[in-house]
Design a protein around this motif. Structure first.
Motif, short mmCIF file in Angstrom:
data_model
loop_
_atom_site.label_atom_id
_atom_site.label_comp_id
_atom_site.label_asym_id
_atom_site.label_seq_id
_atom_site.Cartn_x
_atom_site.Cartn_y
_atom_site.Cartn_z
N GLY A 35 0.83 -1.23 0.02
CA GLY A 35 0.05 0.14 0.18
C GLY A 35 0.80 1.31 -0.08
O GLY A 35 2.12 1.07 0.44
N TRP A 36 0.11 2.28 -0.49
CA TRP A 36 0.98 3.76 -0.40
C TRP A 36 -0.08 4.51 0.66
O TRP A 36 -1.29 4.45 0.43
N TYR A 37 0.60 5.17 1.35
CA TYR A 37 -0.19 5.98 2.53
C TYR A 37 0.44 7.32 2.48
O TYR A 37 1.74 7.33 1.93
N ARG A 38 0.05 8.44 2.74
CA ARG A 38 0.63 9.85 2.97
C ARG A 38 0.23 10.49 4.00
O ARG A 38 -0.93 10.43 4.83
N GLN A 39 1.02 11.47 4.50
CA GLN A 39 0.65 12.37 5.65
C GLN A 39 1.34 13.69 5.22
O GLN A 39 2.54 13.81 4.91
N ALA A 40 0.37 14.69 5.31
CA ALA A 40 0.94 15.81 5.39
C ALA A 40 1.10 16.53 6.66
O ALA A 40 0.67 16.12 7.76
N THR A 50 -4.01 0.93 -2.24
CA THR A 50 -3.67 -0.55 -1.82
C THR A 50 -3.80 -1.62 -3.13
O THR A 50 -4.50 -1.36 -3.77
N ILE A 51 -2.89 -2.66 -2.75
CA ILE A 51 -3.09 -3.72 -3.77
C ILE A 51 -2.84 -5.22 -3.13
O ILE A 51 -1.75 -5.13 -2.49
N THR A 52 -3.50 -6.08 -3.51
CA THR A 52 -3.38 -7.37 -2.85
C THR A 52 -2.37 -8.24 -3.63
O THR A 52 -2.07 -7.81 -4.80
N PRO A 53 -2.11 -9.38 -3.05
CA PRO A 53 -1.29 -10.36 -3.66
C PRO A 53 -1.68 -10.64 -5.21
O PRO A 53 -1.01 -10.97 -6.20
N GLY A 54 -3.16 -10.71 -5.37
CA GLY A 54 -3.97 -10.92 -6.37
C GLY A 54 -4.06 -9.85 -7.51
O GLY A 54 -4.70 -9.96 -8.25
N SER A 55 -3.42 -8.60 -7.01
CA SER A 55 -3.68 -7.41 -7.64
C SER A 55 -5.10 -6.71 -7.67
O SER A 55 -5.38 -5.78 -8.83
N MET A 56 -5.51 -6.94 -6.69
CA MET A 56 -6.83 -6.19 -6.63
C MET A 56 -6.68 -5.03 -5.98
O MET A 56 -5.68 -4.84 -5.07
N THR A 68 -2.67 5.60 -10.00
CA THR A 68 -2.81 3.97 -10.27
C THR A 68 -1.80 3.36 -9.40
O THR A 68 -0.55 3.61 -9.65
N ILE A 69 -2.20 2.23 -8.64
CA ILE A 69 -1.03 1.54 -7.89
C ILE A 69 -0.98 0.16 -8.87
O ILE A 69 -1.73 -0.29 -9.39
N SER A 70 0.38 -0.25 -9.00
CA SER A 70 0.43 -1.52 -9.37
C SER A 70 1.84 -2.00 -8.96
O SER A 70 2.56 -1.68 -8.10
N VAL A 78 6.51 -2.03 -5.93
CA VAL A 78 5.26 -1.84 -6.12
C VAL A 78 5.38 -0.17 -6.48
O VAL A 78 6.26 0.73 -6.15
N TYR A 79 4.41 0.30 -7.48
CA TYR A 79 4.47 1.74 -8.10
C TYR A 79 3.20 2.46 -7.72
O TYR A 79 2.14 1.88 -7.51
#
Length: 115
Positions: A35-40, A50-56, A68-70, A78-79
């Motif tokens: 997953g990607w998270y952010r904090q301002a 977020t992206i699961t092992p199955g790419s959901m 877009t997460i991949s 992870v991108y």
């Protein structure tokens, strides 16, 4: 132990794009949620995508249609492709890897959207 290293942050003008990368050192990347998270400044850390092992995938409403997460399991990476960036996207972006009770975070990469 897993180490996560983010890269790709920087200064970009509103409407611009950036691509963040997060490389994992562990052997469990392909079976981990990422997953990607952010904090301002002055705000709580929030989920971006977020992206699961199955790419959901799952996205925060504020970034749907723009980000877009991949993942590339062959590269343990992870991108996060970020388009149409807005000043309110300015934050430190963190990568997260989790598998059952294991939970790892990177050190973060700064994204600043400003003209």
């Amino acid at each position: 132990q897993v180490q996560l290293v983010e890269s790709g942050g920087g200064l970009v003008q509103p409407g611009g794009s950036l691509r963040l990368s997060c490389v994992s050192s562990g052997s469990i990347f392909s079976i981990s949620g990422m997953g990607w998270y952010r904090q301002a400044p002055g705000k709580q850390r929030e989920l971006v995508a977020t992206i699961t092992p199955g790419s959901m995938t799952n996205y925060a409403d504020s970034v749907k249609g723009r980000f877009t997460i991949s993942r590339d399991n062959a590269k343990n990476t992870v991108y996060l492709q970020m388009n149409s960036l807005k000043p309110e996207d300015t934050a430190k972006y963190y990568c997260r890897q989790n598998r059952l009770s294991l939970d790892f975070w990177g050190q973060g990469t700064q994204v600043t959207v400003s003209s």
